[in-house]
Design an enzyme around this catalytic site. Structure first.
Site, PDB file in Angstrom:
ATOM      1  N   GLU A  22       0.845  -1.209   0.000  1.00  0.00           N
ATOM      2  CA  GLU A  22       0.000   0.000   0.000  1.00  0.00           C
ATOM      3  C   GLU A  22       0.876   1.253   0.000  1.00  0.00           C
ATOM      4  O   GLU A  22       0.550   2.244  -0.642  1.00  0.00           O
ATOM      5  CB  GLU A  22      -0.936   0.008   1.209  1.00  0.00           C
ATOM      6  CG  GLU A  22      -1.945  -1.116   1.231  1.00  0.00           C
ATOM      7  CD  GLU A  22      -2.752  -1.234  -0.047  1.00  0.00           C
ATOM      8  OE1 GLU A  22      -3.216  -0.211  -0.565  1.00  0.00           O
ATOM      9  OE2 GLU A  22      -2.899  -2.365  -0.553  1.00  0.00           O
ATOM     10  N   TRP A  55       1.976   1.768  -3.448  1.00  0.00           N
ATOM     11  CA  TRP A  55       0.927   2.443  -4.249  1.00  0.00           C
ATOM     12  C   TRP A  55       1.044   3.959  -4.071  1.00  0.00           C
ATOM     13  O   TRP A  55       0.893   4.738  -4.991  1.00  0.00           O
ATOM     14  CB  TRP A  55      -0.482   2.015  -3.799  1.00  0.00           C
ATOM     15  CG  TRP A  55      -1.017   0.804  -4.498  1.00  0.00           C
ATOM     16  CD1 TRP A  55      -1.120  -0.446  -3.975  1.00  0.00           C
ATOM     17  CD2 TRP A  55      -1.534   0.729  -5.848  1.00  0.00           C
ATOM     18  NE1 TRP A  55      -1.671  -1.303  -4.911  1.00  0.00           N
ATOM     19  CE2 TRP A  55      -1.938  -0.604  -6.061  1.00  0.00           C
ATOM     20  CE3 TRP A  55      -1.698   1.649  -6.882  1.00  0.00           C
ATOM     21  CZ2 TRP A  55      -2.486  -1.034  -7.273  1.00  0.00           C
ATOM     22  CZ3 TRP A  55      -2.248   1.223  -8.095  1.00  0.00           C
ATOM     23  CH2 TRP A  55      -2.628  -0.101  -8.276  1.00  0.00           C
ATOM     24  N   TRP A  98     -20.771  12.280 -19.818  1.00  0.00           N
ATOM     25  CA  TRP A  98     -21.461  11.782 -18.618  1.00  0.00           C
ATOM     26  C   TRP A  98     -22.762  12.542 -18.421  1.00  0.00           C
ATOM     27  O   TRP A  98     -22.779  13.778 -18.482  1.00  0.00           O
ATOM     28  CB  TRP A  98     -20.564  11.964 -17.386  1.00  0.00           C
ATOM     29  CG  TRP A  98     -19.286  11.194 -17.464  1.00  0.00           C
ATOM     30  CD1 TRP A  98     -18.056  11.681 -17.772  1.00  0.00           C
ATOM     31  CD2 TRP A  98     -19.122   9.791 -17.257  1.00  0.00           C
ATOM     32  NE1 TRP A  98     -17.126  10.661 -17.765  1.00  0.00           N
ATOM     33  CE2 TRP A  98     -17.747   9.483 -17.446  1.00  0.00           C
ATOM     34  CE3 TRP A  98     -19.988   8.745 -16.931  1.00  0.00           C
ATOM     35  CZ2 TRP A  98     -17.223   8.199 -17.324  1.00  0.00           C
ATOM     36  CZ3 TRP A  98     -19.473   7.463 -16.798  1.00  0.00           C
ATOM     37  CH2 TRP A  98     -18.116   7.197 -16.994  1.00  0.00           C
ATOM     38  N   ASN A 133     -10.824   2.102   2.842  1.00  0.00           N
ATOM     39  CA  ASN A 133     -10.415   1.955   1.441  1.00  0.00           C
ATOM     40  C   ASN A 133     -11.388   1.135   0.601  1.00  0.00           C
ATOM     41  O   ASN A 133     -11.728   1.503  -0.523  1.00  0.00           O
ATOM     42  CB  ASN A 133      -9.019   1.328   1.361  1.00  0.00           C
ATOM     43  CG  ASN A 133      -8.549   1.198  -0.071  1.00  0.00           C
ATOM     44  OD1 ASN A 133      -8.459   2.182  -0.785  1.00  0.00           O
ATOM     45  ND2 ASN A 133      -8.296  -0.025  -0.507  1.00  0.00           N
ATOM     46  N   TRP A 183     -16.246  11.238 -12.893  1.00  0.00           N
ATOM     47  CA  TRP A 183     -15.422  10.917 -11.719  1.00  0.00           C
ATOM     48  C   TRP A 183     -14.835  12.154 -11.059  1.00  0.00           C
ATOM     49  O   TRP A 183     -14.563  12.178  -9.871  1.00  0.00           O
ATOM     50  CB  TRP A 183     -14.318   9.923 -12.092  1.00  0.00           C
ATOM     51  CG  TRP A 183     -13.404  10.383 -13.209  1.00  0.00           C
ATOM     52  CD1 TRP A 183     -13.573  10.145 -14.544  1.00  0.00           C
ATOM     53  CD2 TRP A 183     -12.203  11.159 -13.095  1.00  0.00           C
ATOM     54  NE1 TRP A 183     -12.559  10.727 -15.270  1.00  0.00           N
ATOM     55  CE2 TRP A 183     -11.698  11.347 -14.407  1.00  0.00           C
ATOM     56  CE3 TRP A 183     -11.498  11.706 -12.026  1.00  0.00           C
ATOM     57  CZ2 TRP A 183     -10.528  12.069 -14.672  1.00  0.00           C
ATOM     58  CZ3 TRP A 183     -10.324  12.422 -12.286  1.00  0.00           C
ATOM     59  CH2 TRP A 183      -9.864  12.596 -13.600  1.00  0.00           C
ATOM     60  N   TRP A 235      -9.566   7.572  -7.811  1.00  0.00           N
ATOM     61  CA  TRP A 235     -10.777   7.846  -8.599  1.00  0.00           C
ATOM     62  C   TRP A 235     -10.627   7.348 -10.031  1.00  0.00           C
ATOM     63  O   TRP A 235     -11.540   6.749 -10.593  1.00  0.00           O
ATOM     64  CB  TRP A 235     -11.126   9.341  -8.563  1.00  0.00           C
ATOM     65  CG  TRP A 235     -11.995   9.608  -7.367  1.00  0.00           C
ATOM     66  CD1 TRP A 235     -11.580  10.038  -6.143  1.00  0.00           C
ATOM     67  CD2 TRP A 235     -13.403   9.359  -7.266  1.00  0.00           C
ATOM     68  NE1 TRP A 235     -12.648  10.080  -5.284  1.00  0.00           N
ATOM     69  CE2 TRP A 235     -13.777   9.677  -5.944  1.00  0.00           C
ATOM     70  CE3 TRP A 235     -14.380   8.914  -8.149  1.00  0.00           C
ATOM     71  CZ2 TRP A 235     -15.098   9.548  -5.498  1.00  0.00           C
ATOM     72  CZ3 TRP A 235     -15.691   8.795  -7.701  1.00  0.00           C
ATOM     73  CH2 TRP A 235     -16.041   9.106  -6.397  1.00  0.00           C
TER      74      TRP A 235
END
Ligand code: FAD
Length: 471
Positions: free
Chosen positions: A278, A281, A310, A345, A363, A386
């Protein structure tokens, strides 16, 4: 007037005294040290920074002032407006005796421009600037493929990142030794305002935070892999707010992890290795942000997906923000965010997917809403998260893999413990119905579902097929 020369440390997202390279190096300079923090509420507003995060920063800076005072380092905590105020301030500090500027690099574009201007001002006066790279564990641009390219996929990035860690190890800077007390004549500047106390649930004492991190590495990390996906459990470290403003560094986390889980941190699938992943990341998104500056302008990483139109129904968006969608796991998650400034998360992935792929909302709307509420709001991680969920990002979820919010709820909150904690209106619903309590019992005042997941899913595929070939 003769001024005493001093080294200036400009603190931003590195609000700590331990493992603070800029502070440490300034203390080695042989000059007295002055620390500087500039609150810039207008810039914070422009970045949609959550009020709870603003309060947290103000509280932490106040506490840091005390921790630095014990080292005989005065902290100038100043109330500015936005970054435009910085150059004049730097000039004033040079005139007051600042001989050199010390700081840590930031990776966002506006912050880089701000720092470049400050460097120029120091350079024009013949003064030095020392910038250090500690925000990421492996600074952006240092983890490259064999051909020198930027990794756009996480797994090979992580492989190279881990190899580098094994090769160079991890080092932390000690807390500087107390300096001699010196009388300095500093300019009179508007002092930073106090916060409003909305973040009081978060400790601001550095030693308490370090202890929380150590406890997690000692007592909990072994169970991380098994527990991290279940929002009803305290299975993750809850360190993100501290990492975001640098009360603790990722280097300190890894160093402690290696100490407490010496046999496990490099053993695939162990709790320690998954937790380390993590933190990788976190570095990955920093690397991506530096390499692809268009992301800072909220452009999609996969350019073709910017062609999707969208529908952006504002009523549906408001229902999502308020936790009133009729999907219990989504609503419980959004209420956790609204009430505490933090979200688990797994839930971030579920609500992000729901906003984009069930409600068909851009988004970017969700990205901004998260920033406006999160205590741990961090551009790189938030944008990365996102775009991952929206299938527009690097190494993103494929667009045709669409989370079913009810199945996710059954898997990750099987007894509905988390849902019931956040949604009192469902407290009396039986376990079997908790994930999908519709049609609602007569006594219930919970909302009806605002969309049909099956139909919404098909519409998502259609939207993506306008820019991608069907798979
Ligand atoms: P732990 O599970 O204990 O992880 C340890 C640390 O690793 C975290 O504190 C965080 O610094 C880092 N980390 C964990 N997961 C990720 C990840 N996927 N990407 C980058 N870093 C990670 N994290 C933020 O710090 N700020 C954000 O604004 C943010 N926005 C997100 C938005 C979405 C849509 C998604 C899916 C994820 C987002 N994350 C963000 C990542 C992650 O959800 C949080 O870091 C995590 O929930 C924080 O809880 P923790 O400290 O207990 O994490």
């Amino acid at each position: 007037m003769n001024h005493t020369a001093f080294s200036l440390v400009w603190l931003r997202n590195d609000l700590r005294v331990y493992d603070n390279q800029a502070l440490f190096e300034a203390c080695q300079s042989g000059l007295p040290v002055v620390a500087l923090f500039i609150a810039t509420p207008d810039s914070w507003q422009a970045h949609s920074m959550a009020p709870i995060k603003q309060d947290f920063i103000r509280r932490r800076v106040q506490q840091l002032g005390l921790e630095l005072a014990a080292l005989n380092i005065p902290l100038l905590a100043i109330e500015g407006s936005d970054y435009a105020a910085v150059p004049e301030l730097m000039q004033q500090l040079i005139e007051a005796g600042a001989e050199a500027l010390y700081g840590h690099n930031e990776y966002e574009l506006r912050e880089r421009l701000r720092d470049r201007k400050s460097s120029d001002i120091f350079a024009r006066s013949g003064k030095a600037c020392f910038w250090f790279d500690r925000k990421a564990v492996m600074p952006p641009g240092t983890i490259l493929s064999k051909t020198g390219g930027i990794y756009q996929i996480f797994t090979p990035f992580k492989k190279t990142w881990l190899a580098r860690l094994r090769e160079v190890g991890i080092g932390c800077f000690p807390k500087p030794k107390a300096l001699a007390e010196t009388k300095l004549q500093l300019p009179e500047l508007p002092l930073m305002k106090k916060g409003d106390g909305t973040s009081l649930a978060y400790a601001v004492d550095e030693l308490l935070v370090l202890e929380q991190m150590r406890q997690f590495c000692r007592d909990k990390v072994a169970h991380y892999q098994a527990e991290r996906d279940f929002p009803a459990l305290q299975g993750t470290s809850s360190l993100s707010a501290y990492l975001a403003i640098g009360v603790v560094s990722a280097q300190q986390c890894i160093s402690r992890l290696q100490l407490e889980a010496a046999n496990d941190w490099d053993r695939e699938k162990s709790g320690a290795a998954v937790w380390l992943s993590e933190l990788v990341w976190r570095d990955f998104y920093h690397h991506i942000l530096m390499a692809f500056p268009q992301l800072i302008k909220h452009k999609a990483f996969q350019k073709d997906t910017d062609g999707i139109v969208w529908p952006n129904n504002t009523k549906l968006f408001q229902a999502w923000c308020d936790g009133q969608t009729g999907y219990p796991i989504v609503d419980a998650a959004m209420r956790q965010l609204n009430q505490t400034g933090w979200m688990h998360n797994r839930l971030r992935m579920i609500v992000a997917s729901f906003l984009v792929k069930d409600l068909h909302i851009d988004w970017r709307w969700g990205e901004q809403y998260f920033m406006s509420k999160l205590i741990d709001g961090d551009f790189a991680a938030n944008n990365g998260g996102w775009q991952w969920a929206a299938s527009t990002g690097t190494d993103a979820a494929p667009y045709f893999r669409i989370f079913n919010p009810v199945t996710q709820s059954e898997r990750f909150d099987p007894d509905g413990v988390f849902i019931k904690r956040m949604l009192p209106e469902l407290a009396d619903v039986a376990k079997k119905q908790i994930h999908w309590p519709h049609p609602l019992p007569l006594w219930s005042d919970y909302v009806k579902p605002i969309v049909d997941h099956g139909k919404a899913r098909l519409k998502t595929l259609e939207l993506f097929h306008t820019v991608k070939k069907p798979q």
